[in-house]
Design a protein around this motif. Structure first.
Motif, PDB file in Angstrom:
ATOM      1  N   LEU A  51     -10.230  -6.584   9.194  1.00  0.00           N
ATOM      2  CA  LEU A  51      -9.121  -6.074   8.270  1.00  0.00           C
ATOM      3  C   LEU A  51      -8.826  -7.218   7.333  1.00  0.00           C
ATOM      4  CD1 LEU A  51      -7.516  -3.814   6.532  1.00  0.00           C
ATOM      5  CD2 LEU A  51      -5.855  -4.263   8.359  1.00  0.00           C
ATOM      6  N   ASP A  52      -9.131  -7.356   6.029  1.00  0.00           N
ATOM      7  CA  ASP A  52      -8.458  -7.910   4.880  1.00  0.00           C
ATOM      8  C   ASP A  52      -7.057  -7.236   4.544  1.00  0.00           C
ATOM      9  OD1 ASP A  52      -8.121  -9.885   3.172  1.00  0.00           O
ATOM     10  OD2 ASP A  52      -9.270  -8.746   1.534  1.00  0.00           O
ATOM     11  N   LEU A  53      -6.199  -8.444   4.111  1.00  0.00           N
ATOM     12  CA  LEU A  53      -5.098  -7.628   3.816  1.00  0.00           C
ATOM     13  C   LEU A  53      -4.901  -7.520   2.286  1.00  0.00           C
ATOM     14  CD1 LEU A  53      -2.302 -10.096   5.755  1.00  0.00           C
ATOM     15  CD2 LEU A  53      -3.171  -7.579   6.344  1.00  0.00           C
ATOM     16  N   GLY A  54      -5.785  -8.284   1.470  1.00  0.00           N
ATOM     17  CA  GLY A  54      -5.653  -8.216   0.003  1.00  0.00           C
ATOM     18  C   GLY A  54      -6.603  -6.986  -0.288  1.00  0.00           C
ATOM     19  N   LEU A  55      -6.335  -5.744  -0.251  1.00  0.00           N
ATOM     20  CA  LEU A  55      -7.028  -4.599  -0.386  1.00  0.00           C
ATOM     21  C   LEU A  55      -6.787  -3.876  -1.814  1.00  0.00           C
ATOM     22  CD1 LEU A  55      -7.277  -2.813   2.794  1.00  0.00           C
ATOM     23  CD2 LEU A  55      -8.960  -4.078   1.888  1.00  0.00           C
ATOM     24  N   PRO A  56      -7.984  -3.568  -2.647  1.00  0.00           N
ATOM     25  CA  PRO A  56      -7.337  -2.947  -4.109  1.00  0.00           C
ATOM     26  C   PRO A  56      -6.403  -1.620  -4.166  1.00  0.00           C
ATOM     27  CG  PRO A  56      -9.643  -2.470  -3.365  1.00  0.00           C
ATOM     28  CD  PRO A  56      -9.110  -3.229  -2.314  1.00  0.00           C
ATOM     29  N   ASP A  57      -6.317  -0.889  -3.358  1.00  0.00           N
ATOM     30  CA  ASP A  57      -5.587   0.237  -3.320  1.00  0.00           C
ATOM     31  C   ASP A  57      -4.323   0.149  -2.348  1.00  0.00           C
ATOM     32  OD1 ASP A  57      -7.087   0.274  -0.851  1.00  0.00           O
ATOM     33  OD2 ASP A  57      -7.175   2.608  -0.847  1.00  0.00           O
ATOM     34  N   MET A  58      -4.347  -0.517  -1.502  1.00  0.00           N
ATOM     35  CA  MET A  58      -2.894  -0.686  -0.679  1.00  0.00           C
ATOM     36  C   MET A  58      -2.928  -2.158   0.245  1.00  0.00           C
ATOM     37  SD  MET A  58      -3.491   1.812   2.519  1.00  0.00           S
ATOM     38  CE  MET A  58      -4.091   3.258   1.586  1.00  0.00           C
ATOM     39  N   ASP A  59      -1.899  -2.423   0.527  1.00  0.00           N
ATOM     40  CA  ASP A  59      -1.685  -3.760   1.449  1.00  0.00           C
ATOM     41  C   ASP A  59      -2.245  -3.589   2.849  1.00  0.00           C
ATOM     42  OD1 ASP A  59      -0.425  -6.394   1.075  1.00  0.00           O
ATOM     43  OD2 ASP A  59      -0.041  -5.646   3.312  1.00  0.00           O
ATOM     44  N   GLY A  60      -3.092  -4.350   3.407  1.00  0.00           N
ATOM     45  CA  GLY A  60      -3.440  -4.231   4.502  1.00  0.00           C
ATOM     46  C   GLY A  60      -2.541  -3.945   5.776  1.00  0.00           C
ATOM     47  N   THR A  61      -1.537  -4.351   5.480  1.00  0.00           N
ATOM     48  CA  THR A  61      -0.259  -4.092   6.486  1.00  0.00           C
ATOM     49  C   THR A  61       0.057  -2.593   6.619  1.00  0.00           C
ATOM     50  OG1 THR A  61       0.705  -6.305   6.017  1.00  0.00           O
ATOM     51  CG2 THR A  61       2.054  -4.721   7.204  1.00  0.00           C
ATOM     52  N   ASP A  62      -0.032  -2.004   5.495  1.00  0.00           N
ATOM     53  CA  ASP A  62       0.067  -0.429   5.544  1.00  0.00           C
ATOM     54  C   ASP A  62      -1.103   0.133   6.260  1.00  0.00           C
ATOM     55  OD1 ASP A  62       2.383  -0.449   4.125  1.00  0.00           O
ATOM     56  OD2 ASP A  62       1.387  -0.779   2.295  1.00  0.00           O
ATOM     57  N   VAL A  63      -2.387  -0.368   6.192  1.00  0.00           N
ATOM     58  CA  VAL A  63      -3.405   0.249   6.863  1.00  0.00           C
ATOM     59  C   VAL A  63      -3.159   0.131   8.284  1.00  0.00           C
ATOM     60  CG1 VAL A  63      -5.953  -0.002   7.376  1.00  0.00           C
ATOM     61  CG2 VAL A  63      -5.047  -0.450   5.178  1.00  0.00           C
ATOM     62  N   ILE A  64      -2.633  -1.110   8.889  1.00  0.00           N
ATOM     63  CA  ILE A  64      -2.353  -1.408  10.191  1.00  0.00           C
ATOM     64  C   ILE A  64      -1.238  -0.376  10.711  1.00  0.00           C
ATOM     65  CG2 ILE A  64      -1.369  -2.917  11.812  1.00  0.00           C
ATOM     66  CD1 ILE A  64      -2.275  -5.088  10.086  1.00  0.00           C
ATOM     67  N   LYS A  65      -0.208  -0.064  10.052  1.00  0.00           N
ATOM     68  CA  LYS A  65       0.925   0.750  10.396  1.00  0.00           C
ATOM     69  C   LYS A  65       0.056   2.164  10.445  1.00  0.00           C
ATOM     70  CE  LYS A  65       4.558  -1.815   8.127  1.00  0.00           C
ATOM     71  NZ  LYS A  65       5.494  -2.034   7.218  1.00  0.00           N
ATOM     72  N   ALA A  66      -0.901   2.663   9.496  1.00  0.00           N
ATOM     73  CA  ALA A  66      -1.223   4.016   9.590  1.00  0.00           C
ATOM     74  C   ALA A  66      -2.200   4.198  10.768  1.00  0.00           C
ATOM     75  CB  ALA A  66      -2.018   4.258   8.326  1.00  0.00           C
TER      76      ALA A  66
END
Length: 227
Positions: A51-66
């Protein structure tokens, strides 16, 4: 086949990852943004996520939390962000490892293999009461440690720290997580507590406390137990 979800918006890096992973018989699902990643994770049930943290639609940290809301799949962060607080935020959110760009493909593949191996190991559960190493044994049920056949006297705080680490083998536990769990949310900046107590645990358990084999420090981030 081990499935890898690659969440990255750089087409060249995605292509390099896909080529290298497929050459080693991994199945690969690329996702260019967080929304696609979450959809693919639910549909494809990957064995590991890059997972890259700098995504175009949301921060990668939010992906981790989800993801952490429903799965314990290993998450390896690939990021150009080098600041310690960025790394800690990702690890606190639930990432298992953090690899700074640019990275060598060999290192990435080694960490990927290690993450997959950990998921294949039998997890510690209520039925697992003994953690045995070459130098000491931890009895989780009796809350007792032994070394060279002798009981090791541990304080309640030392035991609490040790228990958290040995029940998460190979996983990096952040300083913040340990401080919150052992001392409470008001003490999460007291990293000196951890240094003192980890030094005590190493003196009591490690053969060479100055060069620990089992209780490993990840500088600026946290600690892990390696068996």
């Amino acid at each position: 086949m081990t499935r890898v979800l690659v969440v990255e918006d750089d087409p060249q890096l995605v292509r390099a990852l896909v080529i290298n992973l497929q050459a080693r018989k991994y199945g690969v699902d690329p996702a260019p943004d967080g929304t696609t990643a979450l959809r693919l994770a639910a549909a494809r049930q990957p064995d590991v996520v890059l997972l890259d943290l700098g995504l175009p639609d949301m921060d990668g940290t939010d992906v981790i939390k989800a993801l952490r809301g429903w799965t314990r799949v290993p998450i390896l962060v690939l990021s150009a962000r080098r600041a310690s607080d960025e790394k800690v935020a990702a690890l606190d959110a639930g990432a298992d490892d953090y690899i700074t760009k640019p990275f060598s493909m060999d290192e990435l593949l080694a960490r990927l293999r290690a993450a997959v191996r950990r998921t294949e190991d039998i997890p510690l559960g209520p039925e697992t009461v003994l953690v045995t190493t070459e130098h000491f044994t931890i009895d989780l049920l009796a809350k007792k440690a032994t070394r060279a056949g002798h009981d090791v006297r541990l304080t309640p705080t030392e035991w609490h720290l040790l228990e958290i680490l040995v029940t998460n083998p190979g996983r990096l536990i952040t300083q913040r997580q340990l401080l919150q769990e052992v001392w409470g949310s008001s003490q999460t900046n007291k990293t000196n507590y951890l240094r003192v107590y980890m030094a005590q645990l190493r003196r009591k358990l490690e053969a060479d406390p100055a060069h620990p084999r089992y209780l490993i420090t990840e500088a600026g981030m946290g600690y892990r137990f390696e068996n």
